[in-house]
Motif scaffolding. Sequence first.
Motif, short mmCIF file in Angstrom:
data_model
loop_
_atom_site.label_atom_id
_atom_site.label_comp_id
_atom_site.label_asym_id
_atom_site.label_seq_id
_atom_site.Cartn_x
_atom_site.Cartn_y
_atom_site.Cartn_z
N PHE C 15 0.88 -1.22 0.09
CA PHE C 15 -0.03 0.09 -0.16
C PHE C 15 0.92 1.34 -0.07
O PHE C 15 0.80 2.29 -0.74
CB PHE C 15 -0.89 0.11 1.34
N SER C 16 2.00 1.24 0.86
CA SER C 16 2.77 2.34 0.97
C SER C 16 3.50 2.80 -0.32
O SER C 16 3.67 3.68 -0.77
CB SER C 16 3.95 2.12 2.14
N ARG C 18 2.46 2.16 -3.28
CA ARG C 18 1.45 2.64 -4.14
C ARG C 18 1.27 4.09 -3.85
O ARG C 18 1.07 5.02 -4.79
CB ARG C 18 0.13 1.96 -4.36
N ILE C 19 1.11 4.68 -2.60
CA ILE C 19 0.78 5.88 -2.48
C ILE C 19 2.08 6.72 -2.28
O ILE C 19 1.74 7.88 -2.43
CB ILE C 19 -0.05 6.20 -1.21
N TYR C 20 3.06 6.07 -2.26
CA TYR C 20 4.30 6.95 -1.81
C TYR C 20 4.38 8.29 -3.06
O TYR C 20 4.61 9.18 -2.63
CB TYR C 20 5.60 6.32 -1.64
N TRP C 22 2.53 9.97 -4.98
CA TRP C 22 1.44 10.72 -4.91
C TRP C 22 1.60 11.67 -3.44
O TRP C 22 1.76 13.08 -3.84
CB TRP C 22 0.15 10.09 -4.71
N VAL C 23 2.14 11.17 -2.48
CA VAL C 23 2.30 11.82 -1.31
C VAL C 23 3.58 13.13 -1.59
O VAL C 23 3.54 14.16 -1.46
CB VAL C 23 2.70 11.01 -0.30
N SER C 216 5.57 11.33 3.73
CA SER C 216 6.39 10.78 2.79
C SER C 216 7.72 10.18 3.41
O SER C 216 8.07 9.13 3.20
CB SER C 216 7.03 11.97 1.57
#
Lengths: 55, 150, 238
Positions: C15-16, C18-20, C22-23, C216
């Motif tokens: 999950f991390s 995938r969002i890293y 964007w953040v 981040s």
Amino acid sequence: MENFLTFLNSDKYITYVCSSYLICFFGLLFLKISSHIKEKKAIKEYTDIKKKYES
Amino acid sequence: MKAKNKRLVLITSLLATFFLGCILLFLNLRENLIYFYSPTEINESKTSKTEKIRVGGMVSKGSVKRELIMRDNEKLEKINFEITDFENSVQVNYIGILPDLFKEEQGVVVEGIFKNQIFLASKVLAKHDENYMPPEIKKMQLLKDNNDGS
Amino acid sequence: MNFFNLSSPNKFQKFSKRIYPWVSYGSVMFLFIGLFFSFFKSPPDYLQGESVRIMYIHVPAAWLSLQIYVVMAICSFVSLVYKHSLADIISRSCAPIGATYTFITLITGSIWGKPTWGTWWVWDARLTSELILFFIYIGHMIVSNSYEDYRKGDKNAAILTLVGIVNLPIIKWSVDWWNTLHQPASIMKLDSPSIDSEMLTPLFFMAISFFLIFLSIMLTRISTEIIVRKIEIIKSNF
């Protein structure tokens, strides 16, 4: 823009403002980069140790 | 009881006791943590008047008087002003450089000692309030206040 | 995406990842928007003049220094009660970030204090309690790393964090409880904020940016910590 120009002309405050922004961003940048270096090192150690114990 | 629930009860009760203790301690120590006194508190002589203390309040309107004096072949500025909390006031004497934000009707905190009812300050700090606004809006506010007053 | 699965370190790792991005990009984008507003759009203050611009980094950093501590305190509680390894990992990853933000708060506040108050530092309740917060963060980092067995370090650091919560309400309300040189809250108060909207905008963008920067860096540190623990497990199995 006008605000920025008056800011540039305020010779007395400019050092205070700029130094605080610089300290802030260098502090965060240092933390960010050191975290990435640590992650790289950990990933390398992990792949090494996996190879060592699997063989 | 499961071990997990036991830990939950134990830790929660330990924390609750600890924080209760802290609150009690805090209520007792609260008085000692005051950074400065108001002129009213000085008047009610809650403090000893021989020790070094700090007094805070507003600089009274029209009370600032400046004069130049010579000391050790150096030109120094001697400033006289009055600090008020709108009930009581304290006369302050200060020799030195004032912070830029020192103005009449602005907050200050002074550090020093009392001598013959006059406060001899060794340090003057400007206190900023929680309002932030551009100069034009401040001007408009002042104009509005003046119109309302007249 | 089932959020309950995130408590498993492997699922969290995925999950991390995938969002890293964007953040990360979001934090840089908001940072530039914030910088633009704070230098080009914001007028000087009627009293402080140009040094009001320091507030746009000082206040968000101060908010985060407290928020990160709340995150750590919740994680410490969960770790002590439920022995959840991810809670320890989050707590450990947050401490250096919290320490950095507290440091930024103290330094920028000090630089602001010089032209405004006329002094770099005073021992009033607000400044002193924020300095204690910095020492608690440093203490957490030292305690959690000073044991051969990392579980022991985690446990003691969690206890330290829970004890240190006492400091949070003191920081938050010190300006109301005591006469402090530091001014009372301008935004987090019941009636409307006493900051002009032109000065509120840069503050708002900077706060978002600082929060995303925190996220981040935290994600990077958490994934590092998960890998380090995997290495420990492999080592102890052989």
